[in-house]
Design a protein around this motif. Structure first.
Motif, mmCIF file in Angstrom:
data_model
loop_
_atom_site.group_PDB
_atom_site.id
_atom_site.type_symbol
_atom_site.label_atom_id
_atom_site.label_comp_id
_atom_site.label_asym_id
_atom_site.label_seq_id
_atom_site.Cartn_x
_atom_site.Cartn_y
_atom_site.Cartn_z
ATOM 1 N N TYR A 190 0.808 -1.214 0.000
ATOM 2 C CA TYR A 190 0.000 0.000 0.000
ATOM 3 C C TYR A 190 0.849 1.276 0.000
ATOM 4 O O TYR A 190 0.645 2.164 -0.824
ATOM 5 C CB TYR A 190 -0.930 -0.028 1.216
ATOM 6 C CG TYR A 190 -1.777 1.218 1.395
ATOM 7 C CD1 TYR A 190 -2.366 1.854 0.296
ATOM 8 C CD2 TYR A 190 -2.008 1.749 2.658
ATOM 9 C CE1 TYR A 190 -3.153 2.990 0.462
ATOM 10 C CE2 TYR A 190 -2.802 2.877 2.835
ATOM 11 C CZ TYR A 190 -3.363 3.492 1.735
ATOM 12 O OH TYR A 190 -4.139 4.613 1.904
ATOM 13 N N LEU A 191 1.810 1.366 0.896
ATOM 14 C CA LEU A 191 2.479 2.642 1.113
ATOM 15 C C LEU A 191 3.824 2.792 0.420
ATOM 16 O O LEU A 191 4.447 3.837 0.567
ATOM 17 C CB LEU A 191 2.668 2.884 2.616
ATOM 18 C CG LEU A 191 1.430 3.253 3.410
ATOM 19 C CD1 LEU A 191 1.812 3.652 4.825
ATOM 20 C CD2 LEU A 191 0.640 4.384 2.757
ATOM 21 N N GLY A 192 4.297 1.798 -0.282
ATOM 22 C CA GLY A 192 5.608 1.981 -0.886
ATOM 23 C C GLY A 192 6.043 0.803 -1.717
ATOM 24 O O GLY A 192 5.457 -0.282 -1.680
ATOM 25 N N ARG A 193 7.133 1.027 -2.442
ATOM 26 C CA ARG A 193 7.694 -0.022 -3.293
ATOM 27 C C ARG A 193 8.415 -1.083 -2.483
ATOM 28 O O ARG A 193 8.565 -2.219 -2.921
ATOM 29 C CB ARG A 193 8.662 0.614 -4.293
ATOM 30 C CG ARG A 193 8.018 1.518 -5.320
ATOM 31 C CD ARG A 193 8.967 2.561 -5.867
ATOM 32 N NE ARG A 193 9.240 3.611 -4.890
ATOM 33 C CZ ARG A 193 9.918 4.717 -5.149
ATOM 34 N NH1 ARG A 193 10.413 4.910 -6.362
ATOM 35 N NH2 ARG A 193 10.116 5.622 -4.218
ATOM 36 N N THR A 194 8.902 -0.727 -1.298
ATOM 37 C CA THR A 194 9.630 -1.651 -0.436
ATOM 38 C C THR A 194 9.059 -1.573 0.975
ATOM 39 O O THR A 194 8.343 -0.626 1.335
ATOM 40 C CB THR A 194 11.125 -1.298 -0.385
ATOM 41 O OG1 THR A 194 11.277 -0.001 0.231
ATOM 42 C CG2 THR A 194 11.727 -1.255 -1.795
#
Length: 496
Positions: A190-194
Motif C-alpha cells: 500500500y504505502l511503498g515499493r519496499t
C-alpha cells in the motif's frame, strides 16, 4: 462487486479475516486466551481439559505469532494470557496423593479473571479500531497494474531548498488497466515499493497527525489489488488519464481504492507525491524528504501559505501531464507507453489537492475535466475556465466553515461547462480517501458511511462523471450522481 474483501494468506502476509480484522493466527490466540481465562469458572469436569487445551493452544499460536512482527493489538492479549496461564495450569495439577491443590477463593480470583479478560478483549477491539486495511476488490473488467516513476523538472527550481540549485522533483505512481494476473501474483504494498519505504511513510503520516506511529502499523502490512509493473492490458485502444494530487501532508497512495477502481474500468491514474509537502517522499536514491508544511495558527498567514502551496502543486500537475504526454509519444520511457490517451485527461485532487486541481485546470487547458474531492479553492486569481467540474463535499454547515461553500460555488459558477457539486450525507473530510479502511469509525474523522461506502461513493461518482466528460458516453449524469447525495447543478457561465 465493490466491497468484497479478501482474508487469505498471500505474499507471506497474513491478511485479516472479513469482519474480524484479525488474521487466523491472531483469532486463534484470542480464542485460546479467552478460554484460558474462563476455564476457572467452568463446571468442574470441564476445567482441566479446557485449561490444558487452551494452554497448549496459546503457547503454540503465541510462539508462531511473535516469530514474525507482532501487531501491537495482540500485546495485551498475550499479556493477559501470560498472567493467567501459570495459575490456570497450577490449579488443575494433582498432588502426589491425587488431591487437587488448594484453589484460590472465588472472590479473590474474580477480579484477576476480569482484569485478564479485559486485556484479552483489548485485542479484538483495537484490531477493529485500527485494522490492516482490506481494499475492496475493483469491480471493472480489467486487472490493475501499478508502477512508480520519478521525474525532475529541469526548468523549475525547488523553492523549498535554500541554495536554489535543486530542481523540482516529483514521484508519481500510476495505476492502469493490466492483463489478468495469476492468482498467486505478488500484489503491490500500500504505502511503498519496499517494506522500508512503507515503514517510513507510515511513521511520517502518524507523526504528521500527531499520533503514535505504532497505531498505524497495519498500513505497511497492507496489500492492494494491483500488481507491480504488470503488463498493460491487451488490445490497441488507448486509455483516458486522471492526474491526482493528495491532501495537505497526504501521500500519493492515499486514494488507492479509488485509483484501482478507476483503473479497472479503463483509466490510467497518475498520483503525485509533492516533496516538502507530502508527509514523506522516498526518492529513487533512497533519500527521504519530510514535509516542511506546517500551519501557523494565524488565519491570514495560513491562507497565504495555502495559496503558495496550491500554486506549487498546480505547477506539479501540469508538469506531470507534460511528462505523461512524452511517455505516450515514446519520447521518454515510462509505464503504459503509447496506450495512454493524453488528449483525454482529467485533473483531480483531495483537500488542498482539490484546490490545486481547480487552479491547474484554469492555467492549463490540456486538462479536460476536474474532480475536486472536498477541496477549498485557494486560487487568488480565479477566472473563467472551460472545463466541467465535479466537486464532492461533506455536508458542511455554516457554523463549521462559513467560507467554504460560498467560495466553491463562486469558482464552479466560472466554469464554461455544466458542473456539479455533490454533497454526500454522513461524509467527513476523510471519507473521500482510504482513511475509513484503517482509522477508527468515528463520525467526526471518517464520517458515518462505514468502512467501504465512502470509497465506493467517491469512485462511483467519479466514474459517472469521467465516462460522461472524457468518453462522451450518453448518460443521465445528474440522475447517477443524485443517487449518492444532494446534487447542485451549475449551468455554463453566461456568454459561453
Amino acid at each position: 462487486m465493490w466491497g468484497r474483501q479478501s482474508g487469505i494468506q498471500h505474499d507471506g502476509v497474513t491478511e485479516t479475516l472479513p469482519g474480524l480484522h484479525m488474521s487466523l493466527l491472531e483469532t486463534v490466540v484470542v480464542a485460546g486466551a479467552a478460554a484460558l481465562v474462563t476455564a476457572r469458572w467452568l463446571p468442574q469436569r470441564m476445567r482441566r481439559p479446557t485449561a490444558f487445551g487452551a494452554s497448549v493452544l496459546v503457547l503454540l499460536s503465541g510462539i508462531a505469532l511473535v516469530w514474525g512482527p507482532v501487531r501491537w493489538q495482540m500485546v495485551p492479549v498475550l499479556a493477559g494470557a501470560a498472567l493467567v496461564l501459570p495459575f490456570a495450569v497450577a490449579a488443575e495439577l494433582r498432588t502426589r496423593g491425587g488431591r487437587p491443590p488448594r484453589r484460590t477463593r472465588w472472590w479473590a480470583a474474580l477480579p484477576v479473571s476480569l482484569a485478564c479478560l479485559c486485556l484479552v478483549a483489548v485485542g479484538p477491539a483495537a484490531s477493529w479500531a485500527f485494522p490492516v486495511p482490506a481494499f475492496p476488490a475493483p469491480s471493472g473488467p480489467f486487472a490493475v497494474g501499478t508502477s512508480v516513476v520519478q521525474w525532475t523538472d529541469a526548468d523549475r527550481p525547488e523553492d523549498a531548498t535554500p541554495d536554489g540549485e535543486d530542481r523540482r522533483t516529483v514521484v508519481v505512481q500510476l495505476w492502469y488497466p493490466a492483463r489478468k494476473n495469476p492468482a498467486d501474483a505478488r500484489r503491490a504494498g500500500y504505502l511503498g515499493r519496499t517494506d522500508r519505504e512503507a515503514d517510513i511513510v507510515s511513521d511520517a503520516l502518524a507523526d504528521y497527525v500527531g499520533m503514535p506511529g505504532f497505531l498505524l502499523d497495519g498500513l505497511p502490512r497492507a496489500r492492494t489489488h494491483a500488481v507491480a509493473d504488470a503488463p498493460v492490458a491487451d488490445g490497441t485502444g488507448r486509455f483516458p488519464v486522471v492526474v491526482f494530487s493528495p491532501g495537505l501532508g497526504g501521500v500519493r497512495t492515499q486514494n488507492s481504492a479509488w485509483a484501482q477502481e478507476l483503473a479497472s474500468h479503463g483509466y490510467v491514474v497518475a498520483a503525485l507525491d509533492h516533496p516538502y509537502d507530502s508527509a514523506a517522499v522516498v526518492l529513487a536514491d533512497g533519500r527521504t524528504i519530510r514535509t516542511k508544511v506546517t500551519a501557523t495558527g494565524d488565519a491570514d498567514r495560513d491562507e497565504a501559505l495555502a495559496v503558495k502551496w496550491t500554486a506549487v502543486r498546480a505547477a506539479d500537475l501540469g508538469f506531470v501531464l507534460t511528462q505523461l504526454d512524452r511517455v505516450a509519444r515514446g519520447e521518454i520511457p515510462g509505464p503504459v507507453g503509447g496506450r495512454m490517451d493524453t488528449g483525454r485527461v482529467a485533473v483531480a485532487g483531495h483537500s488542498l489537492g482539490g484546490g490545486a486541481a481547480l487552479q491547474a485546470a484554469r492555467q492549463d487547458h490540456r486538462f479536460d475535466a476536474v474532480i475536486d474531492l472536498d477541496g477549498f479553492p485557494h486560487d487568488p486569481d480565479a477566472q473563467p475556465f472551460p472545463q466541467p467540474v465535479l466537486a464532492l463535499t461533506q455536508d458542511v454547515h455554516q457554523d463549521i466553515d462559513p467560507d467554504y461553500i460560498p467560495r466553491l460555488t463562486h469558482v464552479l459558477a466560472l466554469s464554461g461547462a455544466t458542473s456539479y457539486r455533490l454533497s454526500v450525507p454522513g461524509a467527513a473530510h476523510l471519507t473521500f480517501t482510504d482513511a475509513p479502511l484503517y482509522l477508527p469509525p468515528v463520525e467526526s474523522i471518517v464520517g458515518s458511511r462505514g468502512r467501504t461506502e465512502g470509497p465506493h461513493i467517491t469512485a462511483a461518482a467519479s466514474l459517472a462523471f469521467l465516462d460522461t466528460t472524457l468518453r462522451d458516453q450518453p448518460d443521465d449524469l445528474a440522475t447517477r450522481l443524485t443517487a449518492h447525495g444532494a446534487l447542485t447543478v451549475y449551468p455554463p457561465r453566461d456568454g459561453t
